[in-house]
Write a protein that holds these residues in place. Structure first.
Motif, PDB file in Angstrom:
ATOM      1  N   THR A   1       0.823  -1.212   0.000  1.00  0.00           N
ATOM      2  CA  THR A   1       0.000   0.000   0.000  1.00  0.00           C
ATOM      3  C   THR A   1       0.853   1.256   0.000  1.00  0.00           C
ATOM      4  O   THR A   1       1.953   1.282   0.535  1.00  0.00           O
ATOM      5  CB  THR A   1      -0.920   0.020   1.233  1.00  0.00           C
ATOM      6  OG1 THR A   1      -0.142  -0.267   2.388  1.00  0.00           O
ATOM      7  CG2 THR A   1      -2.018  -1.003   1.099  1.00  0.00           C
ATOM      8  N   GLY A   2       0.291   2.288  -0.597  1.00  0.00           N
ATOM      9  CA  GLY A   2       0.967   3.574  -0.703  1.00  0.00           C
ATOM     10  C   GLY A   2       0.600   4.505   0.433  1.00  0.00           C
ATOM     11  O   GLY A   2      -0.066   4.110   1.398  1.00  0.00           O
ATOM     12  N   ALA A   3       1.007   5.766   0.306  1.00  0.00           N
ATOM     13  CA  ALA A   3       0.758   6.763   1.347  1.00  0.00           C
ATOM     14  C   ALA A   3      -0.742   6.947   1.584  1.00  0.00           C
ATOM     15  O   ALA A   3      -1.168   7.266   2.686  1.00  0.00           O
ATOM     16  CB  ALA A   3       1.393   8.096   0.957  1.00  0.00           C
ATOM     17  N   ASP A   4      -1.544   6.730   0.538  1.00  0.00           N
ATOM     18  CA  ASP A   4      -2.985   6.913   0.673  1.00  0.00           C
ATOM     19  C   ASP A   4      -3.682   5.656   1.174  1.00  0.00           C
ATOM     20  O   ASP A   4      -4.903   5.618   1.299  1.00  0.00           O
ATOM     21  CB  ASP A   4      -3.584   7.357  -0.669  1.00  0.00           C
ATOM     22  CG  ASP A   4      -3.262   6.374  -1.787  1.00  0.00           C
ATOM     23  OD1 ASP A   4      -2.579   5.353  -1.515  1.00  0.00           O
ATOM     24  OD2 ASP A   4      -3.676   6.627  -2.932  1.00  0.00           O
ATOM     25  N   GLY A   5      -2.921   4.611   1.425  1.00  0.00           N
ATOM     26  CA  GLY A   5      -3.515   3.385   1.935  1.00  0.00           C
ATOM     27  C   GLY A   5      -4.034   2.465   0.843  1.00  0.00           C
ATOM     28  O   GLY A   5      -4.517   1.372   1.133  1.00  0.00           O
TER      29      GLY A   5
END
Lengths: 109, 1011
Positions: free
Chosen positions: B447-451
């Motif tokens: 997952t990235g910074a935005d979830g």
């Protein structure tokens, strides 16, 4: 390598621009404090799998310290905010609650 | 014999012959050949020897997973070990040499290990080298070092250049096979900025070799048309010879581009490391075929079925005339058909499945190939080449039913999706029971910074999907999942996507594979000892089973105990076989045992690429004082201090460093010395609350300092330990100038900012680091005042400018700030002038001081003089565990203040305690200098059988002033033990005897500095 937002200069940047500073919202205990309080302040740290509050500094940028709320397991970033507060602001708590209902961190929820 | 076929070879240009050498022997190939293909074309089947047993080894694969065919490439500054022959493109003049053998590839002394293999089981190192203890250093380690490692270590400096490149894309597609091409096209058509990278020089992957048709035409045509379409799109970047090396947090990834490995004469960097931020990453990384575990599966000539097919179809190379195919799936039949089509013979296909294969099997039979169902290989005959196979029933224990002569065994144990890049950043896997493989779990993407998940798998790398009727790993499924991944990636980033019409595909229906983890399934110990799992590291089925019997249950532990998957291929080829063997031995299901951790890089990348441009002068910026060039011109011997270079001493022609230091000390003590002190940290602390702030930072009281005066201060961490020291000057009511150590300027500046920003943010204080704004020169010695008086008419007498005061003075027309402070014990002035005039001012001081024999001195003379005076040095007397009280600095700790950083910590029971090591002077009985860092031994031994210690040397010098060795050290209750003689054993075998004395060796009353 994380991407973080610096709330002071508004820059979204690579982790290499920043430097981690450990757990956020520690309360300083100075002379006159009990051994237990002082030990807790100096050495005891949260080590959660999940929601965590950290201090970061925009070292290779504006030089300002700030706070980041993120998930240590998924690396999701819930938000960054001023270092000049003693507890997470409400909008950050709300943002976490939206993604992680029922979260707890120290005395905060 | 392996040889070049008369016809064929999709990738080679027969009109362009290429000359190269292998082990000094001249050979030729064609442009487009890999080194492995060209070696096979020259009948060089044996390409190396294994790590542990030095077994003869041939090439087993045709791509990045190759464990055996590793070579030393190039010579001199271009030398590189452990290069895979399967991924090395040949060029004119290439020189390659095989590894891990002596004296020659063909005859190798180390092969004796194979004879001893009974005595070299799993965990051999741990079991054998433990006792006796002394033997490790004198016997085992030298032998292990001799025989360890595959390739040679390069001796010369790398002659090539490398670079880093930063890039940002919406979608990065890793893998340029049909899946990658289709995914990139789908994302690109939606408008996303796309990067498509392929590790080989070719687009299309292995689909053109495997056959089938797209829209009624050969796959090759579809690939060409898709590449042409992508090249026409302005928002799509295509790169071949570029590997996705690693996937990291928040969409960060590394691309490793090999620009000149195939064309070393071309100009420019050899490798380029792309540091990429991607919105989405599509892994279209395909799959890797697994070997089968049968006895002798490592004999040169035993190859992956797909590799045999590649060499025949792609390079027009025959690995051997007679190819026996052994398989547990339908795909390997394609190899039999391709080999037969090339005019070679396929004596038999051994299909381990009792029910045999599907449509492909029928086609093979129709071509007259003999197919034996339910059969496998009992053992392979031959040592340096395959000579034949003994055929047995897969269900049995290896009773030989038939002998078949052959030169090549083409094996296939099924396919494993390449999930490495999916897994690097935490993507989870699921076990697909039907295809016996781990595949990405799309519900658990990294997952990235935005979830949100930022990695999507496409094509065969995604495994077999369950949401479709077209289950399997075929061409249609590959294209379907690729379109889905590309479209989804773009849509998730907000691009408008539309339905992409899938091309029509014709391909063979395949019957499901059946897992075969050991062949035959009931193979006895003798066969299992010859059934290889990890080829390079010589790990066999028997080794993993032994580890399980010895109690190794975790796959991570078994890996380290047996070295399974720890070779340069990192288990790409056959780790799954090892995991399955372990699971069977433990009686568990494979997904319960799990996989080892996939870590970047996908295949080894060059050290040069990692370093990029950061080498030699550009490795780290060098900080130069304004007087740097003068030091250089005057023969300074440099000492690195942080990023600075400081003169250690200025040796004259023929003068030793020790003699130069002694001369510099004596000249300064007798008359006049000059020190470039510009590197000292200078922090301006300003504001109405500056005094209050400094009272918290320093152990002593700074707010009471009068403007115009200086005070020496100590700084501690909140832990109580000393972190820096220096002289603070009060400039005016609101302004202080804090000197820090050379190495401490940035650190202490950050320390101040941290407390100001995060604890006392309501205090009105501003801190600026002005270290580089000033050139600072120490003018030191009995004649220091006289030389300054030559440069000014202003009053700098002892009354006007006393010790520990400062004054703004115009010196020779230069605005100077003169601090009367001393780190040498002499009459001393530190003069700060604007950096821009530093060099000129230094010259002026030299001129004015000529009549006093002015002598520039370096850091070592500075150290000697401060030690003679008993002044501490941060980093010598302190090491992060020392509090000011240990150093006899109680005088610099305020008793009046309620609080300062470190005060509470210093009240802890073990700090506020006389039972500590404390600073003393040390003087050897014979006048020699103590060895640096030596420990004072005490009676008895500790729990480890080591001598107890009661102190250590922190600073030690020969004092030219006193004509003897002087030292400082921390000694247990030292100040109470004056006159006691301690033993300091040196590393030279001698024991030095030294007496505990006062740490101030020279001018105890400070008469010299206070004149």
């Amino acid at each position: 390598m994380l991407i973080l937002d610096c709330p002071y200069c508004g820059v979204t940047a690579e982790e290499t621009e920043f430097h981690g500073g450990g757990e956020a919202h520690l309360k300083r205990f100075g002379p006159g404090s009990s051994d237990e309080d002082f030990e807790g302040y100096l050495f005891h740290r949260e080590n959660p799998r999940g929601v965590h509050f950290e201090r970061w500094r925009h070292v290779n940028g504006c030089g300002k310290w700030f706070h980041v709320a993120r998930d240590t397991a998924t690396l999701e970033v819930f938000g960054s905010y001023s270092a000049q507060v003693t507890e997470p602001p409400q909008e950050i708590r709300d943002a976490i609650t939206a993604k992680r209902p029922g979260w707890r961190w120290r005395e905060f929820a | 014999m392996s040889t070049r076929l008369k016809e064929g070879g999709r990738r080679i240009d027969r009109a362009k012959q290429v000359e190269f050498t292998f082990n000094g022997k001249r050979m030729s190939g064609f442009e487009g050949d890999t080194l492995a293909a060209a070696l096979l074309a020259n009948d060089q089947v044996m390409m190396g020897r294994s790590f542990k047993y030095h077994r003869p080894r041939g090439v087993v694969a045709s791509g990045a997973e190759e464990p055996n065919a590793l070579v030393n490439l190039g010579e001199g500054g271009k030398f590189e070990p452990n290069q895979r022959a399967t991924t090395t493109e040949i060029f004119d003049g290439l020189t390659a040499a095989s590894q891990n053998h002596w004296p020659s590839l063909d005859f190798d002394v180390g092969a004796i290990n194979a004879k001893l293999s009974r005595f070299l089981p799993a965990g051999f190192y741990y079991k054998t080298f433990m006792f006796p203890r002394f033997a490790w250093k004198h016997l085992y380690e030298p032998i292990v070092r001799q025989s360890a490692g595959l390739g040679r270590v390069p001796k010369d400096r790398d002659a090539d250049t490398y670079e880093h490149y930063y890039a940002f894309f919406d979608v990065v597609v890793i893998g340029g096979g049909v899946a990658g091409l289709m995914a990139a096209k789908s994302a690109g058509e939606a408008g996303a900025k796309v990067l498509l990278m392929e590790q080989t020089p070719h687009w299309g992957g292995r689909a053109p070799v495997d056959g089938g048709e797209v829209d009624g035409k050969p796959v090759e045509d579809f690939v060409a048309a898709t590449v042409a379409a992508l090249e026409a799109m302005g928002n799509v970047t295509l790169r071949t010879r570029m590997m996705g090396a690693g996937v990291y947090d928040h969409g960060y990834m590394l691309g490793y581009q090999r620009l000149r490995d195939h064309a070393p004469a071309a100009k420019g960097p050899r490798h380029r490391l792309w540091r990429i931020r991607a919105g989405r990453i599509v892994t279209a990384t395909g799959a890797i075929e697994r070997p089968l575990s049968f006895a002798g599966n490592d004999v040169p000539g035993v190859m992956l079925a797909s590799a045999v097919r590649d060499y025949v179809v792609d390079y027009g190379v025959s690995p051997g005339d007679r190819v026996v195919v052994v398989t547990n799936n339908d795909d390997a039949y394609r190899t039999a058909i391709a080999v037969k089509a090339a005019g070679l013979s396929v004596p038999a296909i051994l299909d381990a499945r009792a029910g045999g294969g599907g449509a492909l099997a029928e086609e093979a039979k129709a071509q007259g190939i003999r197919v034996l169902n339910g059969m496998g290989v009992a053992k392979v005959h031959g040592k340096k080449r395959v000579e034949g196979v003994a055929v047995c029933r897969q269900a049995g224990e290896g009773a030989v039913e038939e002998e078949i002569g052959c030169d090549v065994v083409a094996m296939s144990g099924g396919w494993s999706p390449v999930v490495h890049l999916w897994s690097h950043c935490g993507g989870k896997l699921v076990w697909n029971d039907k295809y016996a493989m781990f595949q990405p779990n799309p519900e658990a993407s990294p997952t990235g910074a935005d979830g949100e998940g930022f990695v999507l798998a496409a094509g065969v790398a995604a495994g077999a999907q369950t949401d479709t009727d077209f289950e399997g790993l075929g061409l249609y499924e590959t294209l379907r999942t690729a379109v889905r991944a590309g479209t989804q990636a773009a849509a998730e980033l907000g691009f408008k996507t539309r339905d992409v019409a899938l091309p029509t595909v014709s391909e063979h229906d395949e019957v499901a594979m059946e897992p075969v983890w050991l062949m035959p399934q009931g193979a006895g110990a003798k066969l299992r000892m010859k059934a290889w799992l990890d080829y390079q590291n010589d790990v066999k089925v028997s080794d993993v089973q032994l580890a399980a019997r010895e109690g190794y249950e975790s796959v991570e532990h078994t890996k380290r105990y047996t070295t399974l998957g720890m070779a340069t291929d990192q288990g790409k080829l056959s780790n799954i076989n090892g995991l399955a063997t372990l699971a069977n031995a433990l009686g568990e299901a494979i997904p319960q045992v799990g996989t080892t951790t996939f870590r970047p890089p996908y295949t080894p990348i060059s050290m040069g690429a990692i370093a990029g441009e950061a080498r030699a002068e550009t490795f780290q910026p060098l900080r130069r004082t304004p007087m740097h060039d003068w030091h250089e011109e005057n023969g300074a011997h440099w000492e690195p201090v942080g990023q600075w270079r400081r003169p250690y001493c200025y040796p004259r022609k023929g003068e030793s460093h020790a003699a130069a230091v002694a001369r510099e000390v004596m000249a300064t003590r007798d008359s006049l010395g000059l020190l470039d002190a510009s590197t000292l940290g200078k922090l301006v602390v300003k504001g109405p609350d500056a005094g209050k702030f400094l009272d918290m930072l320093y152990t002593n009281m700074m707010s009471t300092l009068k403007p115009g005066r200086c005070r020496y201060g100590l700084m501690c961490s909140e832990n109580g330990f000393l972190i820096d020291d220096g002289v603070v000057a009060r400039i005016d009511e609101d302004t202080f100038l804090c000197h820090t150590t050379t190495g401490g300027a940035e650190r202490i500046h950050a320390h101040m900012e941290e407390w100001l920003q995060t604890e006392w943010w309501d205090w009105q204080v501003y801190v600026a680091n002005v270290t580089e704004q000033y050139a600072q020169i120490a003018v030191v010695g009995p004649n220091a005042r006289k030389v300054l008086e030559k440069l000014t008419d202003e009053d700098i007498s002892a009354e006007s400018l006393p010790f520990m005061a400062w004054k703004d003075v115009t010196l020779d027309g230069v605005n100077s700030r003169v601090y009367r402070i001393s780190f040498s014990g002499e009459l001393s002035y530190e003069i700060a002038v604007p950096a821009s005039v530093g060099r000129a001012f230094w010259g002026r001081l030299l001129q004015a001081g000529e009549e006093y024999g002015v002598t520039p001195y370096g850091t070592e003379a500075l150290h000697v003089m401060r030690a003679e005076k008993g002044f501490i040095m941060i980093g010598d007397e302190t090491d992060g565990t020392v509090i000011p009280q240990d150093l006899g600095l109680n005088w610099a700790i305020s008793k009046k203040k309620d609080d300062y950083l470190g005060k509470r910590a210093q009240a802890r029971s073990f700090m506020d305690n006389p039972d500590r090591w404390q600073l003393v002077g040390l003087e050897t009985v014979d006048g020699s200098a103590l060895p640096d860092g030596a420990y004072a031994v005490a009676e008895g031994t500790n729990a480890n059988g080591q001598r107890n210690v009661q102190g250590r040397v922190t600073s030690t010098y020969f004092s030219p002033t006193l004509g003897k060795g002087i030292a400082m050290g921390l000694v247990h209750k030292g100040p109470d033990r004056m006159g006691e003689v301690l033993d300091f054993p040196g590393t030279d075998g001698k024991t030095y005897k030294a007496k505990i004395v006062d740490p101030v060796f020279y001018d105890r009353d400070g008469e010299k500095q206070n004149v």
